[in-house]
Write a protein that holds these residues in place. Structure first.
Motif: not given
Length: 407
Positions: A353-370
């Protein structure tokens, strides 16, 4: 007749057949050909053999990155138009001949600067006439006041009729009204002479003049004399979707400045930086958006009136969020997913699940871990459970395999 055959020719003892030089030339050619074959083998066969080795092992070369935490600015990019805060069509307020034009097209002027002069002589003549009438009526008023004072003394002595004294008092009041009317006419003519001097109403830059010296101009004529545009500061008006009004309105109510960057129409180069000044009072029902105005100092006049720009509004910044490169995201039947590289070098397709994004990076809110590794390149032939290899820098297989995958 002698029939004896001639004796055979003698041959020198140390002479050899002339065959040595051609054999040496052929030997040099053989050596050169062998060297060329070795070079070609090194150039072509070695990479292919390495590639075949990877192909035989079944590993798919990929590029990966590690999921990490960081800050992500929440930026809204909207189309905007540069609009001057003040844009004035300089008009004449009286009729007359234009005697002087005192500005240069494109000149920057200040509020109160004299821009043009209309012929003042007709108004000066009328002013002199009204001033003469005023002086005459003032003299009559003073005489009437003297007579009224005398009648008031006589009526106290019962030496004059009350009606005569009252009439004289009314005459004084009448002349006072006449003097006020004359004074108004004098003031009006002075005002007309003032209007003959056309002044700059604001600071700004004058455009191309609409009339020339010597023309007869009228009050409020079409296009006026010239357009005066305030350049510093200047504003950009852009629209904000109604779903994004909440966070923006909250920041404005708190008095927090909202930075805005103006980028060119291609969205490649930043032109200027300013901040939001106001949010409009209502939503446009036809578009579902609300207008906003951002102010820019425009000290170098980077922004020009009616220019189209991309307004980038910084709403907030998300802190300590999971970030992945945008090119790691893939889209499937169930939405967006990434390929996660596990400890055994196999990949797992995982929905995110994604949140905000720009041209290079995207914020993930669920599905992966650090700390988990996700594939960013070489995903074309991947599927769940495929074993992958991560080429190190300088590995000759990386470029060949990646090019094949992308082709």
């Amino acid at each position: 007749m002698d029939t004896t055959p001639p004796p055979p020719r003698s041959t020198p003892e140390n002479s050899t057949p002339p065959t040595g030089r051609p054999r040496r030339g052929r030997r040099v050619l053989y050596l050169a050909g062998g060297a060329l074959a070795v070079v070609l083998a090194v150039a072509f066969l070695r990479p292919h053999s390495t590639t075949k080795k990877h192909a035989a092992s079944g590993d798919q070369p990929v590029a990966v990155t590690t999921v990490s935490r960081g800050d992500m600015p929440v930026i809204l990019t909207e189309l905007g138009t540069v609009v001057p805060i003040t844009n004035v069509t300089v008009q004449s307020r009286i009729d007359g001949y234009l005697m002087q034009v005192l500005f240069t097209e494109g000149q920057h002027v200040h509020k109160g600067d004299l821009l043009a002069l209309i012929d003042t002589r007709p108004y000066e003549v009328l002013l002199a006439q009204y001033e003469g009438q005023l002086a005459q009526d003032i003299a009559q008023l003073e005489a009437a006041k003297v007579d009224n004072a005398r009648y008031q003394r006589l009526i106290r002595q019962d030496s004059v009729a009350a009606m005569t004294a009252k009439d004289q008092q009314y005459k004084v009041e009448q002349l006072e009204g006449t003097v006020k009317s004359d004074q108004a006419q004098v003031d009006n003519e002075k005002l007309q002479i003032t209007y003959c001097h056309i002044l700059a109403p604001v600071d700004g830059r004058v455009g191309i003049r609409a009339v020339d010296m010597g023309n007869y101009i009228t009050a409020g004529q079409t296009n006026g004399l010239v357009t005066l545009t305030q350049m510093q500061p200047i504003s950009v008006i852009f629209t904000l979707p109604e779903n994004d009004i909440g966070p923006v309105a909250d920041r404005l109510r708190q008095g927090t400045p909202l930075p805005v960057e103006a980028w060119d129409s291609a969205n490649l180069n930043k032109i200027a930086t300013g901040q939001v000044s106001v949010l409009d009072s209502q939503i446009d029902t036809s578009t579902g958006t609300v207008r906003m105005r951002a102010l820019f100092a425009n000290s170098q006049e980077e922004l020009f009136p009616n220019q189209f720009v991309n307004a980038r509004l910084l709403v907030s910044t998300d802190h300590n969020v999971l970030l992945v490169p945008t090119n790691a995201l893939q889209t499937g039947p169930n939405g967006q997913f990434v390929y996660v590289v596990k400890a055994d070098s196999t990949v797992e397709m995982r929905n995110v699940k994604t949140s905000h994004a720009n041209n290079t990076m995207t914020v993930l809110t669920d599905g992966v871990k650090e700390g988990e590794r996700v594939v960013t390149d070489g995903v074309d032939h991947l599927r769940d459970g495929v074993k992958v290899s991560i080429p190190q820098p300088g590995d000759t297989t990386t470029g060949a395999t990646t090019s094949k995958d992308k082709g």
